[in-house]
Design an enzyme around this catalytic site. Structure first.
Site, PDB file in Angstrom:
ATOM      1  N   CYS A 212     -17.174  -0.628  -0.894  1.00 13.52           N
ATOM      2  CA  CYS A 212     -15.719  -0.424  -0.743  1.00 13.52           C
ATOM      3  C   CYS A 212     -15.029  -1.534   0.035  1.00 13.52           C
ATOM      4  O   CYS A 212     -13.796  -1.570   0.111  1.00 13.52           O
ATOM      5  CB  CYS A 212     -15.438   0.921  -0.086  1.00 13.52           C
ATOM      6  SG  CYS A 212     -16.144   1.111   1.569  1.00 13.52           S
ATOM      7  N   GLY A 215     -11.557  -1.570   2.114  1.00  9.00           N
ATOM      8  CA  GLY A 215     -10.849  -0.337   1.801  1.00  9.00           C
ATOM      9  C   GLY A 215      -9.614  -0.496   0.940  1.00  9.00           C
ATOM     10  O   GLY A 215      -8.861   0.472   0.770  1.00  9.00           O
ATOM     11  N   CYS A 405     -16.917 -22.715  -7.066  1.00 12.39           N
ATOM     12  CA  CYS A 405     -16.561 -21.529  -7.845  1.00 12.39           C
ATOM     13  C   CYS A 405     -15.357 -21.793  -8.742  1.00 12.39           C
ATOM     14  O   CYS A 405     -15.359 -21.455  -9.933  1.00 12.39           O
ATOM     15  CB  CYS A 405     -16.261 -20.357  -6.919  1.00 12.39           C
ATOM     16  SG  CYS A 405     -17.703 -19.689  -6.070  1.00 12.39           S
TER      17      CYS A 405
END
Length: 440
Positions: A212, A215, A405
């Protein structure tokens, strides 16, 4: 200047001039003497690759590759001045760069490298590198992988550090841009909303948020879709941040979080939906089956599973896909220990054979290219703050990681997909026939 030192400078000039003929870049290389050599015709020198010490050349000779480059960049033996690693990488054609080894005169380069072989000095990268004791990332046993140690190395570097480049929701995954001009903040909240729509969330349902993070998705789903959320993470720093956010928003009755491996959840009730947003890269090839079986176990029949993960392209031979590549080994040492990238074909195949029906697959490659490029820009703008938090070596490594990336997503050597699957059941799926319902 000694005779040997002079020979090194002359040799370096010849090598760089030869490489520049083939690279055709728009930046310059600066030798340890301060001399500037353009890396292409009419190349500018506002951005410079700096060889700070001739020993760097020797190390690249004896151990060429991405790992050595990361080490040299971390220690400062190779630097980029005048811009970020991504800004430097934007100054050359990567197709040309990839094919350089085949185009240059290897005999010429070998002859000119001889003066550099006499220098044996080497600097250590120190604490900036993860110590994979016993090659834990290669082991098949889940407990041996030390997943919590991997997560702690990557995420517990500090919430304030991530706050330097993430959006206010602290979403550490690919955004979902409406267009090239949209802000990162808007693109990330748009992504959170799309996840909820793809999961067809409704008030009163129960969502499991695996990995998670800080949050962001848990709070968005509870606030805007009225669901009850249970989230799990292995990062103590993330958990503390997320719990404080939940309290600040008054969502304690809608969201519960715990520091736990999702594979250790002992739930008596099943979830209506499960989200996994770019946590899967931490799982490891040997644990892919276990992951999807756990998703199946925790979902209600007919429940929806959302799976967002970075992947690699794969190759022609299905049986020849190894867990580690040169890139993932390097990133695993310095940034992301234990990381292994799936392919979208393997993802869909594994879901299908382990009890799921795949309903939707969407490519977000160019979205993640824009996201990582923006993270790079933001971190570069606040690099002095980053250095104060995590040190100069790790800051350099994060900047080169983002550059790698962004270029990987731009070229298509790395991909990222959102996949929605349903725990298989007989009869209608219950999902609208028209995918356009997601956008209305």
């Amino acid at each position: 200047m000694t005779q040997t030192a002079d020979r090194r400078v002359i040799a370096a000039r010849r090598i760089v001039h030869h490489i520049a003929e083939h690279l055709q870049g728009d930046l310059s290389l600066q030798l340890w003497t301060g001399e500037l050599i353009p890396l292409g015709p009419n190349a500018r020198d506002d951005i410079r690759i700096v060889l700070a010490d001739p020993s760097a050349v020797r190390r690249l000779i004896l151990k060429p590759g991405l790992m050595t480059l990361f080490e040299l960049y971390a220690t400062g033996d190779v630097r980029i001045e005048g811009g970020s690693p991504l800004e430097a990488a934007d100054r050359w054609d990567h197709g040309r760069a990839v094919h350089l080894p085949r185009r240059v005169n290897k005999g010429l380069i070998a002859r000119e490298l001889i003066p550099f072989l006499l220098d044996g000095s080497k600097r250590s990268v120190g604490d900036a590198a993860y110590d994979p004791t016993g090659e834990a990332g290669q082991r098949k046993d889940k407990s041996a992988r030390k997943d919590k140690d991997f997560i702690s190395f990557h995420y517990d570097v500090g919430n304030d550090f991530y706050g330097l480049f993430l959006d206010p929701e602290m979403v550490y995954s690919s955004a979902y841009y409406a267009d090239a001009d949209q802000s990162l903040e808007d693109a990330q909240t748009r992504k959170l909303d799309f996840i909820c729509r793809k999961l067809r969330l409704k008030p009163g349902q129960k969502l499991l948020d695996v990995g998670c993070g800080w949050g962001g998705l848990s709070c968005w789903a509870a606030q805007h879709y009225g669901v009850t959320v249970h989230g799990v993470t292995l990062s103590e720093e993330q958990l503390a941040f997320a719990q404080a956010k939940i309290a600040r928003l008054g969502l304690q009755d809608k969201i519960t979080l715990e520091l736990k491996d999702y594979r250790d959840l002992d739930m008596t009730e099943h979830f209506d939906a499960i989200s996994q947003v770019e946590m899967f890269e931490h799982v490891g090839f040997a644990n892919h089956d276990r992951h999807f079986l756990e998703m199946h176990r925790l979902l209600k029949p007919g429940g929806l599973y959302f799976h967002q993960a970075s992947t690699r392209r794969g190759g022609r031979h299905l049986g020849n896909i190894t867990p580690q590549t040169t890139a993932t080994r390097t990133i695993g040492r310095f940034i992301f220990p234990g990381g292994e990238l799936d392919t979208i074909g393997m993802t869909v195949t594994n879901l299908g054979r382990l009890g799921f029906e795949v309903l939707d697959v969407e490519d977000l490659r160019e979205h993640f290219q824009a996201t990582t490029a923006e993270w790079s820009r933001r971190l570069m703008a606040r690099r002095e703050e980053a250095i104060a938090m995590i040190g100069e070596e790790r800051t350099r490594l994060w900047l080169i990681f983002f550059a790698m990336c962004a270029k990987g997503f731009e070229r298509g050597s790395i991909l990222v997909y959102q996949t929605v699957a349903q725990r298989r059941r007989a009869g209608p799926s219950g999902v609208p026939l028209d995918r356009g319902s997601l956008y209305r």
